[in-house]
Design a protein around this motif. Sequence first.
Motif, PDB file in Angstrom:
ATOM      1  N   ARG A 251     -25.334  48.351 -53.651  1.00 53.28           N
ATOM      2  CA  ARG A 251     -25.671  48.799 -55.013  1.00 53.28           C
ATOM      3  C   ARG A 251     -24.718  48.186 -56.043  1.00 53.28           C
ATOM      4  O   ARG A 251     -25.137  47.769 -57.128  1.00 53.28           O
ATOM      5  N   ARG A 252     -23.450  48.107 -55.675  1.00 52.04           N
ATOM      6  CA  ARG A 252     -22.479  47.519 -56.598  1.00 52.04           C
ATOM      7  C   ARG A 252     -22.776  46.040 -56.842  1.00 52.04           C
ATOM      8  O   ARG A 252     -22.740  45.559 -57.987  1.00 52.04           O
ATOM      9  N   LEU A 253     -23.123  45.313 -55.767  1.00 56.89           N
ATOM     10  CA  LEU A 253     -23.437  43.893 -55.919  1.00 56.89           C
ATOM     11  C   LEU A 253     -24.733  43.684 -56.694  1.00 56.89           C
ATOM     12  O   LEU A 253     -24.856  42.727 -57.476  1.00 56.89           O
ATOM     13  N   ASN A 258     -27.498  41.896 -61.554  1.00 58.01           N
ATOM     14  CA  ASN A 258     -28.361  42.174 -62.712  1.00 58.01           C
ATOM     15  C   ASN A 258     -27.613  41.958 -64.026  1.00 58.01           C
ATOM     16  O   ASN A 258     -28.172  41.437 -65.003  1.00 58.01           O
ATOM     17  N   HIS A 259     -26.351  42.349 -64.043  1.00 59.63           N
ATOM     18  CA  HIS A 259     -25.551  42.159 -65.254  1.00 59.63           C
ATOM     19  C   HIS A 259     -25.385  40.673 -65.571  1.00 59.63           C
ATOM     20  O   HIS A 259     -25.512  40.248 -66.737  1.00 59.63           O
ATOM     21  N   LEU A 260     -25.135  39.866 -64.526  1.00 56.85           N
ATOM     22  CA  LEU A 260     -24.981  38.425 -64.746  1.00 56.85           C
ATOM     23  C   LEU A 260     -26.289  37.783 -65.197  1.00 56.85           C
ATOM     24  O   LEU A 260     -26.292  36.880 -66.056  1.00 56.85           O
ATOM     25  N   MET A 261     -27.432  38.226 -64.641  1.00 54.89           N
ATOM     26  CA  MET A 261     -28.722  37.676 -65.068  1.00 54.89           C
ATOM     27  C   MET A 261     -29.025  38.042 -66.518  1.00 54.89           C
ATOM     28  O   MET A 261     -29.520  37.215 -67.292  1.00 54.89           O
ATOM     29  N   MET A 262     -28.761  39.291 -66.890  1.00 56.16           N
ATOM     30  CA  MET A 262     -28.982  39.695 -68.282  1.00 56.16           C
ATOM     31  C   MET A 262     -28.079  38.917 -69.229  1.00 56.16           C
ATOM     32  O   MET A 262     -28.474  38.551 -70.340  1.00 56.16           O
ATOM     33  N   LYS A 263     -26.877  38.634 -68.760  1.00 58.11           N
ATOM     34  CA  LYS A 263     -25.934  37.908 -69.600  1.00 58.11           C
ATOM     35  C   LYS A 263     -26.341  36.447 -69.765  1.00 58.11           C
ATOM     36  O   LYS A 263     -26.171  35.856 -70.841  1.00 58.11           O
ATOM     37  N   LYS A 264     -26.925  35.856 -68.706  1.00 57.73           N
ATOM     38  CA  LYS A 264     -27.257  34.431 -68.751  1.00 57.73           C
ATOM     39  C   LYS A 264     -28.673  34.175 -69.259  1.00 57.73           C
ATOM     40  O   LYS A 264     -28.904  33.245 -70.045  1.00 57.73           O
ATOM     41  N   PHE A 265     -29.650  34.982 -68.803  1.00 55.55           N
ATOM     42  CA  PHE A 265     -31.050  34.733 -69.150  1.00 55.55           C
ATOM     43  C   PHE A 265     -31.616  35.730 -70.152  1.00 55.55           C
ATOM     44  O   PHE A 265     -32.706  35.526 -70.680  1.00 55.55           O
ATOM     45  N   GLY A 266     -30.946  36.821 -70.354  1.00 52.12           N
ATOM     46  CA  GLY A 266     -31.456  37.825 -71.278  1.00 52.12           C
ATOM     47  C   GLY A 266     -32.446  38.788 -70.657  1.00 52.12           C
ATOM     48  O   GLY A 266     -32.889  39.734 -71.302  1.00 52.12           O
ATOM     49  N   ARG A 267     -32.814  38.572 -69.410  1.00 51.28           N
ATOM     50  CA  ARG A 267     -33.721  39.472 -68.692  1.00 51.28           C
ATOM     51  C   ARG A 267     -33.559  39.231 -67.191  1.00 51.28           C
ATOM     52  O   ARG A 267     -32.933  38.253 -66.768  1.00 51.28           O
ATOM     53  N   LEU A 268     -34.160  40.129 -66.403  1.00 48.94           N
ATOM     54  CA  LEU A 268     -34.078  39.990 -64.950  1.00 48.94           C
ATOM     55  C   LEU A 268     -35.073  38.939 -64.468  1.00 48.94           C
ATOM     56  O   LEU A 268     -36.223  38.907 -64.908  1.00 48.94           O
ATOM     57  N   VAL A 269     -34.635  38.073 -63.587  1.00 48.64           N
ATOM     58  CA  VAL A 269     -35.460  36.965 -63.092  1.00 48.64           C
ATOM     59  C   VAL A 269     -35.583  37.090 -61.577  1.00 48.64           C
ATOM     60  O   VAL A 269     -34.589  37.324 -60.878  1.00 48.64           O
ATOM     61  N   ASP A 270     -36.837  36.937 -61.093  1.00 49.53           N
ATOM     62  CA  ASP A 270     -37.094  36.958 -59.652  1.00 49.53           C
ATOM     63  C   ASP A 270     -37.012  35.521 -59.127  1.00 49.53           C
ATOM     64  O   ASP A 270     -37.955  34.736 -59.238  1.00 49.53           O
ATOM     65  N   PHE A 271     -35.864  35.161 -58.574  1.00 47.56           N
ATOM     66  CA  PHE A 271     -35.664  33.787 -58.116  1.00 47.56           C
ATOM     67  C   PHE A 271     -36.535  33.454 -56.909  1.00 47.56           C
ATOM     68  O   PHE A 271     -36.921  32.299 -56.713  1.00 47.56           O
ATOM     69  N   GLU A 272     -36.851  34.434 -56.090  1.00 49.01           N
ATOM     70  CA  GLU A 272     -37.714  34.170 -54.939  1.00 49.01           C
ATOM     71  C   GLU A 272     -39.110  33.760 -55.389  1.00 49.01           C
ATOM     72  O   GLU A 272     -39.716  32.834 -54.837  1.00 49.01           O
ATOM     73  N   ALA A 273     -39.638  34.446 -56.426  1.00 51.78           N
ATOM     74  CA  ALA A 273     -40.961  34.077 -56.940  1.00 51.78           C
ATOM     75  C   ALA A 273     -40.933  32.695 -57.576  1.00 51.78           C
ATOM     76  O   ALA A 273     -41.865  31.896 -57.421  1.00 51.78           O
ATOM     77  N   VAL A 274     -39.847  32.384 -58.298  1.00 49.36           N
ATOM     78  CA  VAL A 274     -39.731  31.055 -58.918  1.00 49.36           C
ATOM     79  C   VAL A 274     -39.698  29.969 -57.855  1.00 49.36           C
ATOM     80  O   VAL A 274     -40.354  28.926 -57.969  1.00 49.36           O
ATOM     81  N   GLN A 275     -38.946  30.211 -56.798  1.00 51.40           N
ATOM     82  CA  GLN A 275     -38.848  29.223 -55.730  1.00 51.40           C
ATOM     83  C   GLN A 275     -40.163  29.083 -54.972  1.00 51.40           C
ATOM     84  O   GLN A 275     -40.528  27.995 -54.527  1.00 51.40           O
ATOM     85  N   ALA A 276     -40.898  30.191 -54.839  1.00 48.67           N
ATOM     86  CA  ALA A 276     -42.167  30.140 -54.109  1.00 48.67           C
ATOM     87  C   ALA A 276     -43.226  29.357 -54.877  1.00 48.67           C
ATOM     88  O   ALA A 276     -44.071  28.677 -54.280  1.00 48.67           O
ATOM     89  N   HIS A 277     -43.207  29.427 -56.223  1.00 48.53           N
ATOM     90  CA  HIS A 277     -44.220  28.748 -57.024  1.00 48.53           C
ATOM     91  C   HIS A 277     -43.898  27.275 -57.267  1.00 48.53           C
ATOM     92  O   HIS A 277     -44.753  26.528 -57.728  1.00 48.53           O
ATOM     93  N   SER A 278     -42.683  26.862 -56.990  1.00 47.69           N
ATOM     94  CA  SER A 278     -42.340  25.453 -57.198  1.00 47.69           C
ATOM     95  C   SER A 278     -42.924  24.612 -56.065  1.00 47.69           C
ATOM     96  O   SER A 278     -42.899  25.005 -54.906  1.00 47.69           O
ATOM     97  N   VAL A 279     -43.477  23.440 -56.411  1.00 48.06           N
ATOM     98  CA  VAL A 279     -44.139  22.566 -55.441  1.00 48.06           C
ATOM     99  C   VAL A 279     -43.414  21.227 -55.410  1.00 48.06           C
ATOM    100  O   VAL A 279     -43.174  20.610 -56.456  1.00 48.06           O
ATOM    101  N   ASN A 280     -43.093  20.789 -54.227  1.00 46.57           N
ATOM    102  CA  ASN A 280     -42.465  19.486 -54.025  1.00 46.57           C
ATOM    103  C   ASN A 280     -43.539  18.523 -53.531  1.00 46.57           C
ATOM    104  O   ASN A 280     -43.992  18.594 -52.390  1.00 46.57           O
ATOM    105  N   LEU A 281     -43.983  17.621 -54.421  1.00 47.25           N
ATOM    106  CA  LEU A 281     -45.079  16.710 -54.070  1.00 47.25           C
ATOM    107  C   LEU A 281     -44.679  15.778 -52.936  1.00 47.25           C
ATOM    108  O   LEU A 281     -45.480  15.490 -52.036  1.00 47.25           O
ATOM    109  N   HIS A 282     -43.464  15.287 -52.983  1.00 41.36           N
ATOM    110  CA  HIS A 282     -43.019  14.389 -51.914  1.00 41.36           C
ATOM    111  C   HIS A 282     -43.029  15.099 -50.566  1.00 41.36           C
ATOM    112  O   HIS A 282     -43.436  14.521 -49.544  1.00 41.36           O
TER     113      HIS A 282
END
Length: 346
Positions: A251-253, A258-282
Amino acid sequence: KLNSYLAQMEDRKCEIVKLQECAKALYANFQASLGEDNEFAHFLTKVLKKKIKCMEKKEVRREADEEDENEEENDEESSSGIDEENSGSEDEDFDDTVCPKNCNEALFQNTIQLRQKRLDIEKALTEEKKVAANLRKKHNSLAKKAKVVEISLNTAERELETFQWEKQQRLNELYVVVPLKLHQVEYLVNGEMPSDFSQALVFTNQSLEYLQKRIVDLRNEKIMQREIYKKALEQHKQLVQDKKEMEINIRRLEEKCNHLMMKKFGRLVDFEAVQAHSVNLHMEELKVQIMEKEYAHSQELKEWEERILDLQQQLMKLTKENTSKLQQLNQFCLEKQQLETKLASL
């Protein structure tokens, strides 16, 4: 034999899945080659999905109906989408042998090559599904026979068990004379030996010693199990405490993250979803090449296996012919020896 059929069916399923993955990767590669906002995308899509061999399409659809329900739904969804687009494209006559004006020639040739690969994949998929259907029929037939044999075997085992039980029951009803010495009798009633020994129990000294030893063993085992239980209880308490500490740490981590994400992006970001939607054509192209290589190697391996089988059959045939000729030679030698014996006697 059932296991052999199951293994072959699993191999065929794996081949079918590989071919379906190849088809999906082929369409993904085609979409990637088109790019965005391509004015010839509709034309090239019609070229790619144009029906050339209708009979193979019908066979694919007929064999697909014999697949499992899950595979059938997936195949029908994919084939229905393709057929709808094909039906729409068949209404319009177009020449797929000439590259349209202002269209990239390399892209057009790539589409033609992808279409040929698609046809090859569909043809191979049809053959694999035929083989899988035949294997399934053979497996079902053999499974029915095995079930009948198993039922007969179970019936015979039950009858044998019943017979053994009745036999033992009859044997138990027989009276057996057991000679005993007076010091071996420990059955007393009111300090005297009774005249009726019908309630007495006869067993050997070894059995008595074994029972006494077993009592001691069970006591020791009981003490040992209590010690094991105490240790397990202490370990359980320690694990519960460690679990609570880990939950607090998690819980502490999470709060820190969440605090670091709010500080850097201004909102919570789901990195797993971002990585899943990225496509490597090669990477997708490499996967397509790997699948094509695997399929080509599997086909080559099948050809070599068939060739080895033919050579083995030829070797068997030649061996039989050689054996028959040796037998004839032996017969001729015997006849020659008999003739020489007759000539010598004359």
